[in-house]
Motif scaffolding. Structure first.
Motif, PDB file in Angstrom:
ATOM      1  N   THR A   1      15.304 -35.680   3.762  1.00 41.84           N
ATOM      2  CA  THR A   1      15.315 -34.784   4.927  1.00 41.84           C
ATOM      3  C   THR A   1      16.554 -33.900   4.841  1.00 41.84           C
ATOM      4  OG1 THR A   1      16.590 -36.324   6.318  1.00 41.84           O
ATOM      5  CG2 THR A   1      14.178 -36.518   6.387  1.00 41.84           C
TER       6      THR A   1
ATOM      7  N   GLN B   1      11.713 -32.478   6.595  1.00 40.16           N
ATOM      8  CA  GLN B   1      12.013 -31.801   7.853  1.00 40.16           C
ATOM      9  C   GLN B   1      13.509 -31.870   8.162  1.00 40.16           C
ATOM     10  OE1 GLN B   1       9.123 -32.225  11.067  1.00 40.16           O
ATOM     11  NE2 GLN B   1       7.825 -33.462   9.731  1.00 40.16           N
TER      12      GLN B   1
ATOM     13  N   GLN C   1      13.507 -30.985  13.900  1.00 39.58           N
ATOM     14  CA  GLN C   1      12.255 -31.694  14.191  1.00 39.58           C
ATOM     15  C   GLN C   1      12.491 -33.116  14.699  1.00 39.58           C
ATOM     16  OE1 GLN C   1      12.395 -29.629  11.066  1.00 39.58           O
ATOM     17  NE2 GLN C   1      11.835 -28.237  12.733  1.00 39.58           N
TER      18      GLN C   1
END
Length: 324
Positions: free
Chosen positions: A159, A127, A179
């Motif tokens: 990430t 994310q 996120q």
């Protein structure tokens, strides 16, 4: 007044006796970003005369940003700025005499939307995370270390990160463009007031790494020659800082006076900012240098030369000690 506060006041009075009687009142020229949270304290100090009550006068100049402030300090144009002790350590290792006096240990945390399914950092794999600052932001490095050493997870490698100024990361978080978001503590307070929740607090990550969350990161950085010229001035600056925080902790009117400069859009945001600021009050007394050295080792491991340069260990004299 509590017994502990009374004892602290007595200790400060004893320390301030080091200021030479009858000496000319020192003027401390401080360069600050007046849009920053430190101005809440500095404005409180000056408004209530807490500098003069402690034997000095604070003169404040607005400055564009941290690099400009650091250049002004090293060049002798000002006597003090607010910065982190890692920068002080680098400067002392390079032979420049600057000294750190604790101001705040306030840190933020990695925040996610209230309805996020994430329960730990590993849940953010794949994310996008917004990070205020750069890849060597200290809180980001702490979370990377925590992810690897505690959750056994490569946070940076697993990430996608978006680095940017705090307001941009704040907006990206609220708009759902990322996120998760790691922001400066004051923007974290605003995000919390807007309904986001903390996934991992940097203080908790520090403790989980075996470090001391009481180690203050941010402080007044003063040229050493200024402190040498005016014995007792270091203690006086620390006392004025503590007195301002005591005033804000005990007098709601002191907060109402500075509320316009806080730019709180809601009552919840105002209360979150107040709580976050006061929670960052450093513990009285000397900084634990062994704990700071352990934190420096983590910063060196994850930040490398981009953060610490050639620094290998904590130099002597980084932290001002009462009576020194």
């Amino acid at each position: 007044m509590t017994i502990m506060r009374a004892l602290a006041g007595a200790a400060v009075a004893a320390l301030l006796s080091a200021l030479p009687a009858g000496a000319e009142t020192p003027v401390v020229r401080v360069a600050l970003q007046l849009s920053g949270t430190v101005n809440w304290e500095v404005d409180t100090i000056r408004h209530y005369g807490l500098d003069k009550a402690n034997g000095f006068s604070m003169e404040v100049t607005d400055i564009a940003g941290a690099p400009a402030a650091q250049i002004a300090l090293v060049g002798g144009e000002v006597d003090a700025i607010v910065s982190d002790w890692l920068w002080v350590a680098r400067e002392r290792a390079a032979g420049r005499d600057v000294v750190f006096i604790p101001y705040s240990r306030a840190v933020g945390g990695l925040m996610v939307p209230a309805d996020s399914a994430a329960k730990s950092l590993v849940d953010l794999e794949g994310q996008k995370i917004g990070v205020a600052g750069s890849p060597v932001d200290k809180s980001w490095l702490v979370l990377r270390a925590y992810a690897r050493k505690v959750e056994h997870f490569d946070l940076a490698g697993s990430t996608e990160q978006v680095f940017g100024a705090p307001p941009l990361i704040y907006k990206a978080a609220l708009d759902g463009e990322v996120q998760g978001a790691l922001n400066f503590w004051n923007f974290g307070a605003r995000m919390q007031a807007a309904g986001m929740r903390t996934l991992v607090n940097v203080d908790d990550a520090v403790a989980a790494l075996g470090l001391d969350p009481e180690t203050p990161l941010i402080g007044y950085v003063v040229r050493g020659e200024v402190l040498e010229t005016h014995p007792g001035l270091g203690e006086a600056i620390a006392a004025a800082s503590r007195a301002a925080k005591d005033k804000l902790a005990s007098d709601p009117a002191a907060w109402e006076r500075i509320r316009p400069m806080m730019h709180a859009e809601t009552e919840a945001e105002f209360q979150a900012l107040k709580a976050g600021f006061l929670a960052g009050t450093p513990s009285p007394g000397a900084v634990d240098e062994k704990a700071a050295a352990r934190m420096l080792a983590i910063m060196t491991e994850f930040g490398g030369a981009d953060l610490v340069g050639d620094l290998k260990e904590l130099p002597d004299g980084v932290f001002h000690h009462p009576g020194s």
